[in-house]
Design an enzyme around this catalytic site. Structure first.
Site, PDB file in Angstrom:
ATOM      1  N   THR A 259       0.822  -1.199   0.000  1.00 55.22           N
ATOM      2  CA  THR A 259       0.000   0.000   0.000  1.00 55.22           C
ATOM      3  C   THR A 259       0.857   1.249   0.000  1.00 55.22           C
ATOM      4  O   THR A 259       1.985   1.247   0.509  1.00 55.22           O
ATOM      5  CB  THR A 259      -0.927   0.007   1.230  1.00 55.22           C
ATOM      6  N   ASP A 260       0.319   2.294  -0.596  1.00 54.15           N
ATOM      7  CA  ASP A 260       0.911   3.616  -0.499  1.00 54.15           C
ATOM      8  C   ASP A 260       0.437   4.252   0.805  1.00 54.15           C
ATOM      9  O   ASP A 260      -0.548   3.829   1.399  1.00 54.15           O
ATOM     10  CB  ASP A 260       0.488   4.459  -1.699  1.00 54.15           C
ATOM     11  N   LYS A 261       1.146   5.268   1.242  1.00 48.67           N
ATOM     12  CA  LYS A 261       0.751   5.936   2.483  1.00 48.67           C
ATOM     13  C   LYS A 261      -0.184   7.102   2.196  1.00 48.67           C
ATOM     14  O   LYS A 261      -1.309   7.135   2.686  1.00 48.67           O
ATOM     15  CB  LYS A 261       1.987   6.426   3.250  1.00 48.67           C
TER      16      LYS A 261
ATOM     17  N   THR B  68      -3.974   6.796   0.821  1.00 45.67           N
ATOM     18  CA  THR B  68      -4.483   5.445   1.035  1.00 45.67           C
ATOM     19  C   THR B  68      -4.702   5.186   2.514  1.00 45.67           C
ATOM     20  O   THR B  68      -5.805   4.861   2.947  1.00 45.67           O
ATOM     21  CB  THR B  68      -3.524   4.400   0.444  1.00 45.67           C
TER      22      THR B  68
ATOM     23  N   LEU C  11       4.689   1.851   1.122  1.00 45.97           N
ATOM     24  CA  LEU C  11       5.590   2.646   0.305  1.00 45.97           C
ATOM     25  C   LEU C  11       5.423   4.109   0.662  1.00 45.97           C
ATOM     26  O   LEU C  11       4.304   4.625   0.687  1.00 45.97           O
ATOM     27  CB  LEU C  11       5.285   2.441  -1.179  1.00 45.97           C
TER      28      LEU C  11
END
Length: 470
Positions: A163-165, A168, A418
């Site tokens: 996952t992106d931070k 998200t 990420l």
């Protein structure tokens, strides 16, 4: 053609039953049964047998003929016995084939029944998602809806989630929280620098360091101001960080009011300050900073305004400026989970800018290695900075993120996050999201600046540092 059973003997005159009628050319097919076998006759006239009897091809006929012939000839009896055996084997094979076909039909029916049962069960599992009253978007009131009946089966196969931070796990709604200008902290006590009386008084008193800092916040961006029908100024920004900085500057009375072609208008304490935008040095992941070259329309000075990561600004400070304070400030803000940006500027000479501008235009128009050449030309200008200070922006977590991640981890699902934040910021975000537990040992793998900057070098063992913390 009409078939009629006639009980007569061979050669006898056939009886004339009432239902025996001639068909066509008075030719009727009649079935005549004598004492020994079954024969077929053709009758041209009712009651008159004209044709010689022909054997009717049935198993009973063969058996009866075989028995009759066997009485007179043993050879015929043996042959007929073999024929009976052959027909018996054929009957057994036919019976086995019938049982096999029946088995195939039963198996196919069972498979079809199982497939239908699985589809019904998966559809029921998907309905549980629709029936969950807690799975709802409270802002819009839209409940969850499973459009795929195999969603429960697919979820059961998930082992890793990457996952992106930003946007998200977080709301992607940046809020300006704190800042440090020339070593002075603002917002540490209240947690909101925009409500810090010390900062508001410095702006009202036109403190030179504070005014320069807020000016960079207002115009070092690619934001477009838009005036609404009510007269309020709205900002259209590609980056949420830039939107937060511009709005924070507006609350500190440095309002980015208008952009007309290359002229930027700033309203500050009732006066209008105009800058001419000369060049934009856009942000890239390699440079990790963006800059603008502007000309002050009031005094004609050419200024380079820059903002970026601490590793892209602090090393390029002019000789003699102490950056230790800014490094400590960045680490302090990162431990609080805040996003940090360093702001800097420097004054350019006219001939320096003109010479650089020619190289920049040439690099921008080249067709070969354009990005690399632009980055090289930008590096010629982005140095000898006067670092003004550090901003700290908060990106709040979305509701329910820590609880959701903890539940998924208990289900055996592993997470990878990420982010482009600093290491301390990433660790704090991971702790707040329940990615990692504070009670466990952590292994941090850090790479040197040469590798992380994207230079084309190989991975060497001495370039990675392994730090174990509790």
């Amino acid at each position: 053609m009409t078939e009629t059973l006639l009980n007569v003997s061979e050669g006898d005159q056939a009886p004339t039953p009432s239902n025996l009628k001639a068909v066509g050319k008075k030719t009727v097919q009649a079935i005549v049964i004598n004492d020994k076998s079954r024969f077929s006759y053709k009758i041209d006239e009712p009651g008159i047998l004209k044709s010689k009897p022909t054997e009717y091809p049935t198993m009973q006929t063969n058996m009866r003929l075989g028995n009759q012939i066997g009485e007179n000839s043993g050879m015929h009896q043996n042959l007929n016995s073999q024929e009976e055996d052959r027909r018996g084997i054929g009957g057994s094979l036919n019976s086995a084939g019938t049982r096999r076909n029946n088995g195939f039909q039963i198996f196919a029916a069972l498979c079809l029944f199982l497939q239908v049962s699985l589809d019904l069960v998966k559809s029921l599992y998907a309905k549980f998602i629709d029936w969950d009253s807690e799975m709802i978007d409270y802002e819009t009131g839209i409940p969850s809806h499973a459009t795929n009946t195999a969603i429960s089966e697919d979820l059961g196969q998930v082992e890793y989630i990457m996952t992106d931070k930003t946007g998200t796990l977080t709301e992607n709604r940046m809020i300006f929280r704190r800042c440090c200008i020339n070593g002075v902290f603002y917002g540490n006590e209240s947690g909101d620098a925009l409500k810090d009386d010390k900062l508001l008084n410095a702006v009202a008193g036109s403190s030179l360091d504070v005014i320069q800092f807020v000016t960079v916040m207002a115009i070092c961006n690619i934001v477009i101001p838009i005036k609404s029908k009510t007269g309020a100024i709205l900002y259209k920004a590609q980056s949420q960080d830039e939107d937060a900085l511009v709005n924070a500057a507006a609350q500190l009375h440095m309002v980015y009011a208008n952009k007309n072609a290359n002229i930027l208008e700033i309203r500050f304490n009732g006066s209008i300050i105009k800058y001419e935008l000369l060049e934009i040095l856009e942000f890239t992941s390699d440079r990790k900073r963006m800059s603008v070259v502007v000309k002050d329309c009031q005094n004609g000075k050419i200024l380079l305004l820059s903002k970026g990561a601490d590793g892209a600004i602090l090393p390029y400070a002019y000789d003699g400026q102490q950056t230790r304070t800014f490094i400590e400030v960045v680490e302090q803000y990162a431990q609080l989970g805040l996003r940090t940006l360093c702001l800097a500027w420097r004054e350019l000479k006219e001939d320096e800018y003109q010479e650089w501008s020619l190289m920049f235009k040439e690099a921008s128009s080249t067709l070969v290695d354009r990005e690399w050449r632009i980055a090289e030309v930008c590096q010629r200008l982005e140095h000898e900075f006067e670092v003004l200070g550090v901003t700290a922006i908060e990106d709040c977590l979305q509701d329910g993120v820590p609880e959701t991640i903890e539940t998924l981890r208990k289900a055996g699902i592993n997470f990878w996050m990420l982010t482009g934040d600093k290491q301390n910021t990433a660790i704090e975000i991971a702790l707040s999201c329940n990615f990692i537990s504070p009670a466990r040992d952590r292994v941090c793998i850090a790479m040197d600046e040469a590798f992380s900057s994207g230079m084309p070098i190989g991975v060497r063992p001495h370039e990675a540092k392994y730090l174990c913390k509790k």
